[in-house]
Design a protein around this motif. Structure first.
Motif, PDB file in Angstrom:
ATOM      1  N   GLY A 247      28.633  62.742  43.094  1.00  0.00           N
ATOM      2  CA  GLY A 247      29.809  62.563  42.265  1.00  0.00           C
ATOM      3  C   GLY A 247      31.201  61.915  42.948  1.00  0.00           C
ATOM      4  N   HIS A 248      32.054  62.722  42.426  1.00  0.00           N
ATOM      5  CA  HIS A 248      33.534  62.170  42.907  1.00  0.00           C
ATOM      6  C   HIS A 248      34.125  62.846  44.078  1.00  0.00           C
ATOM      7  CE1 HIS A 248      37.453  60.240  43.161  1.00  0.00           C
ATOM      8  NE2 HIS A 248      37.926  61.479  43.063  1.00  0.00           N
ATOM      9  N   ALA A 249      34.686  62.526  45.234  1.00  0.00           N
ATOM     10  CA  ALA A 249      35.459  63.529  46.217  1.00  0.00           C
ATOM     11  C   ALA A 249      36.711  62.560  46.591  1.00  0.00           C
ATOM     12  CB  ALA A 249      34.672  63.532  47.173  1.00  0.00           C
ATOM     13  N   LEU A 250      37.795  63.526  46.823  1.00  0.00           N
ATOM     14  CA  LEU A 250      38.985  62.922  47.455  1.00  0.00           C
ATOM     15  C   LEU A 250      39.545  63.809  48.608  1.00  0.00           C
ATOM     16  CD1 LEU A 250      41.954  61.387  46.969  1.00  0.00           C
ATOM     17  CD2 LEU A 250      42.556  63.428  45.335  1.00  0.00           C
ATOM     18  N   VAL A 251      39.803  62.953  49.464  1.00  0.00           N
ATOM     19  CA  VAL A 251      40.279  63.622  50.705  1.00  0.00           C
ATOM     20  C   VAL A 251      41.739  62.861  50.943  1.00  0.00           C
ATOM     21  CG1 VAL A 251      40.102  64.109  53.273  1.00  0.00           C
ATOM     22  CG2 VAL A 251      38.136  64.089  51.696  1.00  0.00           C
ATOM     23  N   SER A 252      42.718  63.588  50.914  1.00  0.00           N
ATOM     24  CA  SER A 252      44.093  63.156  50.894  1.00  0.00           C
ATOM     25  C   SER A 252      45.132  64.100  51.385  1.00  0.00           C
ATOM     26  CB  SER A 252      44.552  62.431  49.571  1.00  0.00           C
ATOM     27  OG  SER A 252      44.880  63.535  48.769  1.00  0.00           O
ATOM     28  N   GLY A 253      46.131  63.418  52.044  1.00  0.00           N
ATOM     29  CA  GLY A 253      47.461  64.225  52.539  1.00  0.00           C
ATOM     30  C   GLY A 253      47.066  65.239  53.620  1.00  0.00           C
ATOM     31  N   ASN A 254      45.862  65.203  54.413  1.00  0.00           N
ATOM     32  CA  ASN A 254      45.777  66.213  55.375  1.00  0.00           C
ATOM     33  C   ASN A 254      46.238  65.783  56.518  1.00  0.00           C
ATOM     34  OD1 ASN A 254      43.827  68.067  53.521  1.00  0.00           O
ATOM     35  ND2 ASN A 254      42.806  66.024  53.272  1.00  0.00           N
ATOM     36  N   ALA A 255      46.534  66.804  57.333  1.00  0.00           N
ATOM     37  CA  ALA A 255      46.970  66.250  58.876  1.00  0.00           C
ATOM     38  C   ALA A 255      45.936  66.988  59.775  1.00  0.00           C
ATOM     39  CB  ALA A 255      48.479  66.667  59.104  1.00  0.00           C
ATOM     40  N   ILE A 256      45.367  66.228  60.637  1.00  0.00           N
ATOM     41  CA  ILE A 256      44.302  66.828  61.459  1.00  0.00           C
ATOM     42  C   ILE A 256      44.683  66.238  62.940  1.00  0.00           C
ATOM     43  CG2 ILE A 256      42.101  66.749  62.530  1.00  0.00           C
ATOM     44  CD1 ILE A 256      41.274  65.926  59.614  1.00  0.00           C
ATOM     45  N   THR A 257      45.018  67.326  63.798  1.00  0.00           N
ATOM     46  CA  THR A 257      45.474  66.801  65.087  1.00  0.00           C
ATOM     47  C   THR A 257      44.510  67.633  66.220  1.00  0.00           C
ATOM     48  OG1 THR A 257      47.711  66.827  64.524  1.00  0.00           O
ATOM     49  CG2 THR A 257      47.255  67.319  67.050  1.00  0.00           C
ATOM     50  N   PHE A 258      43.935  66.722  67.280  1.00  0.00           N
ATOM     51  CA  PHE A 258      43.091  67.487  68.197  1.00  0.00           C
ATOM     52  C   PHE A 258      44.077  67.513  69.346  1.00  0.00           C
ATOM     53  CE2 PHE A 258      40.042  65.295  65.352  1.00  0.00           C
ATOM     54  CZ  PHE A 258      39.041  65.999  65.593  1.00  0.00           C
ATOM     55  N   THR A 259      43.717  68.832  69.970  1.00  0.00           N
ATOM     56  CA  THR A 259      44.636  69.153  71.187  1.00  0.00           C
ATOM     57  C   THR A 259      43.692  69.766  72.123  1.00  0.00           C
ATOM     58  OG1 THR A 259      44.869  71.456  70.094  1.00  0.00           O
ATOM     59  CG2 THR A 259      46.615  69.722  69.717  1.00  0.00           C
ATOM     60  N   ASN A 260      44.272  69.943  73.347  1.00  0.00           N
ATOM     61  CA  ASN A 260      43.665  70.733  74.457  1.00  0.00           C
ATOM     62  C   ASN A 260      42.482  70.036  75.099  1.00  0.00           C
ATOM     63  OD1 ASN A 260      43.565  73.060  76.271  1.00  0.00           O
ATOM     64  ND2 ASN A 260      41.868  74.148  74.842  1.00  0.00           N
ATOM     65  N   GLY A 261      42.803  68.800  75.463  1.00  0.00           N
ATOM     66  CA  GLY A 261      41.856  68.144  76.376  1.00  0.00           C
ATOM     67  C   GLY A 261      41.148  67.012  76.103  1.00  0.00           C
ATOM     68  N   VAL A 262      40.261  66.473  76.647  1.00  0.00           N
ATOM     69  CA  VAL A 262      39.320  65.517  76.577  1.00  0.00           C
ATOM     70  C   VAL A 262      37.938  65.908  76.548  1.00  0.00           C
ATOM     71  CG1 VAL A 262      38.610  63.135  77.535  1.00  0.00           C
ATOM     72  CG2 VAL A 262      41.088  63.929  77.695  1.00  0.00           C
ATOM     73  N   THR A 263      37.049  65.207  75.493  1.00  0.00           N
ATOM     74  CA  THR A 263      35.802  65.613  75.440  1.00  0.00           C
ATOM     75  C   THR A 263      34.754  64.494  76.011  1.00  0.00           C
ATOM     76  OG1 THR A 263      34.109  66.270  74.110  1.00  0.00           O
ATOM     77  CG2 THR A 263      35.637  64.892  73.122  1.00  0.00           C
ATOM     78  N   THR A 264      33.630  64.772  76.489  1.00  0.00           N
ATOM     79  CA  THR A 264      32.725  63.767  76.786  1.00  0.00           C
ATOM     80  C   THR A 264      31.771  63.644  75.506  1.00  0.00           C
ATOM     81  OG1 THR A 264      31.201  65.495  77.695  1.00  0.00           O
ATOM     82  CG2 THR A 264      32.564  64.102  79.012  1.00  0.00           C
ATOM     83  N   GLY A 265      32.026  64.432  74.448  1.00  0.00           N
ATOM     84  CA  GLY A 265      31.129  64.528  73.177  1.00  0.00           C
ATOM     85  C   GLY A 265      31.728  63.635  72.221  1.00  0.00           C
ATOM     86  N   VAL A 266      31.390  63.825  70.974  1.00  0.00           N
ATOM     87  CA  VAL A 266      31.905  62.837  69.599  1.00  0.00           C
ATOM     88  C   VAL A 266      32.559  63.881  68.360  1.00  0.00           C
ATOM     89  CG1 VAL A 266      31.206  61.358  68.318  1.00  0.00           C
ATOM     90  CG2 VAL A 266      30.120  61.318  70.095  1.00  0.00           C
ATOM     91  N   LEU A 267      33.670  63.567  68.688  1.00  0.00           N
ATOM     92  CA  LEU A 267      34.351  64.273  67.448  1.00  0.00           C
ATOM     93  C   LEU A 267      35.128  63.270  66.441  1.00  0.00           C
ATOM     94  CD1 LEU A 267      36.348  67.020  69.972  1.00  0.00           C
ATOM     95  CD2 LEU A 267      34.187  67.417  68.334  1.00  0.00           C
ATOM     96  N   HIS A 268      35.243  63.848  65.391  1.00  0.00           N
ATOM     97  CA  HIS A 268      35.948  63.131  64.192  1.00  0.00           C
ATOM     98  C   HIS A 268      37.042  63.644  63.509  1.00  0.00           C
ATOM     99  CE1 HIS A 268      32.606  60.250  65.453  1.00  0.00           C
ATOM    100  NE2 HIS A 268      31.653  61.293  65.040  1.00  0.00           N
ATOM    101  N   GLY A 269      37.774  63.034  62.832  1.00  0.00           N
ATOM    102  CA  GLY A 269      38.745  63.929  61.810  1.00  0.00           C
ATOM    103  C   GLY A 269      37.983  64.069  60.546  1.00  0.00           C
ATOM    104  N   ILE A 270      37.656  62.836  60.197  1.00  0.00           N
ATOM    105  CA  ILE A 270      37.067  63.089  58.731  1.00  0.00           C
ATOM    106  C   ILE A 270      35.841  62.342  58.746  1.00  0.00           C
ATOM    107  CG2 ILE A 270      37.181  62.436  56.298  1.00  0.00           C
ATOM    108  CD1 ILE A 270      40.264  62.420  56.611  1.00  0.00           C
ATOM    109  N   ALA A 271      34.414  63.132  57.983  1.00  0.00           N
ATOM    110  CA  ALA A 271      33.314  62.294  57.996  1.00  0.00           C
ATOM    111  C   ALA A 271      32.840  62.382  56.458  1.00  0.00           C
ATOM    112  CB  ALA A 271      32.056  62.969  58.981  1.00  0.00           C
TER     113      ALA A 271
END
Length: 168
Positions: free
Chosen positions: A73-97
């Motif tokens: 169906g329908h989905a809405l993702v809006s007006g969110n604030a996502i902040t990654f902190t505390n280092g660097v990764t060797t993996g894969v991270l995403h804000g929104i999937a």
């Protein structure tokens, strides 16, 4: 906490996750999946105006802070604030999937800050990830977001050629 704070495991309809603060996340803040419990897809999902701080050093690999994977169906993702902190990764991270049998989704007006969480161009982190498990007739619109500090702002992995994917 090493688990998601909001977990919708299938069969949910017309759910809104709004105006929350998620601190020191080590897993997805919001995950929407069918969960394999036999309840079916989630429908009518809205995730808006949430503040999410993600701990890069403690997050598992291949995680998105807002992860819509079992949504129809329908989905809405809006007006969110996502902040990654505390280092660097060797993996894969995403804000929104976004993935799964979704009919249409709008990802708009979000502020996504990766803070240079990785530099691996072979498996890069992205502000918004569109996974290839979309339904053939899906419509995905990613527009008016502020995305910084990721190797890729928006990444699409094998979306069906018949899906309507728009990035503005």
């Amino acid at each position: 906490v090493n688990s998601s704070r909001v977990y919708l495991g299938g069969g949910n309809a017309d759910i809104t996750v709004h105006d929350n603060r998620f601190n020191s996340m080590r897993a997805a803040a919001v995950i929407v999946t069918d969960g394999g419990f036999g309840y079916g897809q989630n429908r009518g999902i809205t995730v808006t105006s949430n503040l999410i701080d993600a701990n890069v050093a403690a997050a598992p690999l291949n995680t998105a802070m807002i992860d819509l994977r079992g949504t129809g169906g329908h989905a809405l993702v809006s007006g969110n604030a996502i902040t990654f902190t505390n280092g660097v990764t060797t993996g894969v991270l995403h804000g929104i999937a976004v993935s799964g049998p979704i009919t249409d989704v709008l990802v708009a007006g979000n502020a996504l800050q990766g803070n240079a969480l990785d530099s691996d161009v072979t498996t890069p982190s992205a502000g918004v990830l569109i996974r290839g498990t979309l339904a053939p007739d899906s419509k995905v619109v990613v527009a008016f977001n502020t995305i910084a500090g990721f190797v890729q702002g928006v990444r699409s992995e094998g979306a069906p050629t018949s899906a309507d994917v728009r990035v503005n």
